[in-house]
Design an enzyme around this catalytic site. Structure first.
Site, PDB file in Angstrom:
ATOM      1  N   HIS A  48       9.533  37.288  31.245  1.00 40.41           N
ATOM      2  CA  HIS A  48       8.443  37.817  30.412  1.00 40.41           C
ATOM      3  C   HIS A  48       7.286  38.353  31.257  1.00 40.41           C
ATOM      4  O   HIS A  48       6.233  38.666  30.709  1.00 40.41           O
ATOM      5  CB  HIS A  48       7.910  36.760  29.435  1.00 40.41           C
ATOM      6  CG  HIS A  48       8.925  36.254  28.460  1.00 40.41           C
ATOM      7  ND1 HIS A  48       8.574  35.671  27.256  1.00 40.41           N
ATOM      8  CD2 HIS A  48      10.281  36.220  28.487  1.00 40.41           C
ATOM      9  CE1 HIS A  48       9.661  35.297  26.602  1.00 40.41           C
ATOM     10  NE2 HIS A  48      10.717  35.628  27.345  1.00 40.41           N
ATOM     11  N   GLU A  66      17.436  35.588  20.382  1.00 42.12           N
ATOM     12  CA  GLU A  66      17.032  34.294  20.933  1.00 42.12           C
ATOM     13  C   GLU A  66      15.531  34.250  21.144  1.00 42.12           C
ATOM     14  O   GLU A  66      14.887  33.219  20.924  1.00 42.12           O
ATOM     15  CB  GLU A  66      17.762  34.041  22.252  1.00 42.12           C
ATOM     16  CG  GLU A  66      17.547  32.644  22.847  1.00 42.12           C
ATOM     17  CD  GLU A  66      16.337  32.526  23.770  1.00 42.12           C
ATOM     18  OE1 GLU A  66      15.998  31.392  24.159  1.00 42.12           O
ATOM     19  OE2 GLU A  66      15.707  33.569  24.093  1.00 42.12           O
ATOM     20  N   GLU A  67      14.974  35.370  21.582  1.00 39.66           N
ATOM     21  CA  GLU A  67      13.567  35.397  21.959  1.00 39.66           C
ATOM     22  C   GLU A  67      12.632  35.141  20.773  1.00 39.66           C
ATOM     23  O   GLU A  67      11.497  34.702  20.973  1.00 39.66           O
ATOM     24  CB  GLU A  67      13.212  36.737  22.605  1.00 39.66           C
ATOM     25  CG  GLU A  67      13.879  36.999  23.950  1.00 39.66           C
ATOM     26  CD  GLU A  67      13.330  36.144  25.072  1.00 39.66           C
ATOM     27  OE1 GLU A  67      12.443  35.313  24.803  1.00 39.66           O
ATOM     28  OE2 GLU A  67      13.784  36.300  26.207  1.00 39.66           O
ATOM     29  N   ASP A 107      15.807  37.153  32.674  1.00 38.98           N
ATOM     30  CA  ASP A 107      15.874  36.474  31.372  1.00 38.98           C
ATOM     31  C   ASP A 107      16.539  37.367  30.338  1.00 38.98           C
ATOM     32  O   ASP A 107      15.874  38.088  29.627  1.00 38.98           O
ATOM     33  CB  ASP A 107      14.457  36.093  30.939  1.00 38.98           C
ATOM     34  CG  ASP A 107      14.417  35.304  29.652  1.00 38.98           C
ATOM     35  OD1 ASP A 107      15.443  34.701  29.299  1.00 38.98           O
ATOM     36  OD2 ASP A 107      13.363  35.299  28.996  1.00 38.98           O
ATOM     37  N   GLU A 152      20.416  30.358  31.384  1.00 41.16           N
ATOM     38  CA  GLU A 152      19.013  30.752  31.475  1.00 41.16           C
ATOM     39  C   GLU A 152      18.563  30.663  32.936  1.00 41.16           C
ATOM     40  O   GLU A 152      19.165  29.929  33.737  1.00 41.16           O
ATOM     41  CB  GLU A 152      18.148  29.823  30.620  1.00 41.16           C
ATOM     42  CG  GLU A 152      18.291  29.991  29.127  1.00 41.16           C
ATOM     43  CD  GLU A 152      17.401  31.097  28.573  1.00 41.16           C
ATOM     44  OE1 GLU A 152      16.835  31.874  29.377  1.00 41.16           O
ATOM     45  OE2 GLU A 152      17.273  31.180  27.344  1.00 41.16           O
ATOM     46  N   ASP A 163      19.006  39.786  24.138  1.00 41.41           N
ATOM     47  CA  ASP A 163      17.728  40.413  23.798  1.00 41.41           C
ATOM     48  C   ASP A 163      16.679  40.091  24.851  1.00 41.41           C
ATOM     49  O   ASP A 163      16.753  39.083  25.563  1.00 41.41           O
ATOM     50  CB  ASP A 163      17.255  39.988  22.412  1.00 41.41           C
ATOM     51  CG  ASP A 163      17.074  38.486  22.269  1.00 41.41           C
ATOM     52  OD1 ASP A 163      17.921  37.735  22.782  1.00 41.41           O
ATOM     53  OD2 ASP A 163      16.085  38.047  21.634  1.00 41.41           O
TER      54      ASP A 163
END
Length: 424
Positions: free
Chosen positions: A394, A171-172, A137, A195, A105
């Protein structure tokens, strides 16, 4: 370098073109947390992994039951379904098992005018980097892990232990996917989460708690605002108290966190309130993120913030009688740390050095939460290691260098052969 390692690394190199295309294609799928595209990517990966010849467990997560679990880590996105996926390359005997855990995600792209070009999910290759939301990410890391598993399988390396790839949703916004994978019964003797670490080693992650402040006021006509109490104005002393709390909580931090200007930030990410431009707002809602120190109990961290808000209210004549309400909701990431007696960090360092050489990797802790804390809490030694610069996560114009994806795939291949072992 062993014969099997050399053969597997050659296979990694030979598969560079299809793995690059897979990464570009995955970035083009806007798998935002809670969206249908998230499930579509999971279904696609199940097909890809089955096509490689791996054993597949692709299941619908019992959402109501999982969310009701007393240890559930929280959720923010609205969702009516969720899916788990684990691919296994079975070992020949009872050797140690290694898991790669990667989330599929991504967060929303935000302001589209901040992106170069008109498509934040372009998946274009520019200057030998794949661009688009999720490239860094962490679809670059996901593909690196998949690439390593595929290379080992296609070479027929006779692993003693199982090699697992867990692809997780959500996960986010809290860690639903990994939580459900563990509740499904999947375990390993060690785990690497790819990651974005710029190929450094991250054996620890701070925690992050989502909170909400409900600040009360008293409505009045804007032309007679002194007859009301602006909830927006009353948010100010609370923010001042939170800044002071943040400073106190960052006076002395763990050595792994000293690279960060603020290891455990407190930030407000969303503010809403008011009903009319010419009315004094009688309620302001402020949603924020609260950093939890390594080895700190989330309960103790909550208490610190609650005390700071109570003291701020006690010092204000209005808030003393109309105190701010604090709600803990959404993702509740506790901190996590690789156990001190684990040799995973040195084995990952050795695997990377074997295939890449170059500078000595740095070792540090992340200021953000990750699924590391769920895995270590389940007794699985875990660290973060993967391609990409975490500062791009992000952010607009997110990208991941293909050279780092390839290096990560080679290093994860070497690690798998080391940990799982080779059968006689």
């Amino acid at each position: 370098m062993t014969d099997w390692l050399a053969r597997c690394l050659d296979e990694v190199d030979d598969r560079a073109a299809p793995m690059t295309e897979l990464l570009c294609s995955l970035v083009r799928s806007p798998s935002i947390t809670g969206s249908d595209a998230e499930h579509e990517v999971q279904e696609r990966l199940a097909g890809e992994l089955a096509g490689i010849g791996l054993d597949i467990d692709h299941w619908e997560i019992p959402l109501d039951e999982t969310v009701a679990d007393e240890d559930f880590p929280g959720i923010e996105a609205t969702r009516s379904e969720a899916w788990g996926l684990v691919a296994r390359r079975s070992g020949a005997s009872d050797g140690p098992a290694l898991m790669f855990n990667a989330h599929i995600d991504v967060v929303p792209p935000g302001d589209l005018t901040s992106w170069r070009g008109d498509d934040p999910f372009s998946g274009h290759v520019v200057d030998d980097s794949v661009h688009g939301r999720g490239a860094c990410d962490m679809k670059g890391g996901l593909v690196a892990a998949l690439w390593a598993v595929a290379a080992i399988h296609h070479c027929g390396a006779p692993l003693r232990g199982d090699l697992l790839l867990a692809c997780v949703e959500s996960e986010e916004d809290g860690g639903l996917g990994t939580f459900a994978t563990l509740r499904r019964g999947w375990r390993a003797d060690a785990c690497v989460i790819p990651e974005p670490t710029s190929l450094d080693l991250m054996p620890a992650s701070a925690g992050a708690l989502t909170f909400r402040l409900q600040v009360p006021g008293l409505a009045a006509h804007g032309s007679r605002r002194t007859e009301g109490v602006s909830a927006l104005d009353k948010l100010v002393p609370v923010l001042t108290a939170l800044r002071a709390l943040e400073a106190r909580r960052n006076v002395a931090v763990d050595p792994l966190m000293r690279r960060w200007p603020i290891a455990y930030p407190i930030s407000i990410g969303r503010v809403s309130g008011g009903v009319w431009p010419s009315s004094v707002p009688d309620l302001i809602t402020a949603d924020g993120r609260y950093g939890v120190a390594l080895d700190e109990s989330p309960l103790d961290a909550r208490r610190d913030l609650e005390i700071a808000v109570v003291e701020a209210c006690a010092a204000d004549p209005w808030l003393r009688d109309h105190p701010v309400e604090i709600q803990w909701w959404g993702g509740q990431f506790g901190p996590g740390r690789l156990p001190a007696d684990s040799d995973l960090l040195e084995r990952m360092r050795r695997a990377h050095t074997t295939v890449a050489g170059g500078r000595r990797q740095e070792t540090w802790g992340t200021p953000y939460g990750s699924d590391l804390r769920l895995l270590t809490a389940a007794g699985i030694p875990t660290l973060n290691y993967g391609p990409g610069d975490g500062s791009l996560a992000h952010a607009p114009n997110e990208a991941v260098p293909l050279a780092e994806v390839r290096t990560a795939a080679r290093a994860l291949t070497a690690l798998a052969l080391d940990i799982c072992g080779l059968a006689d």
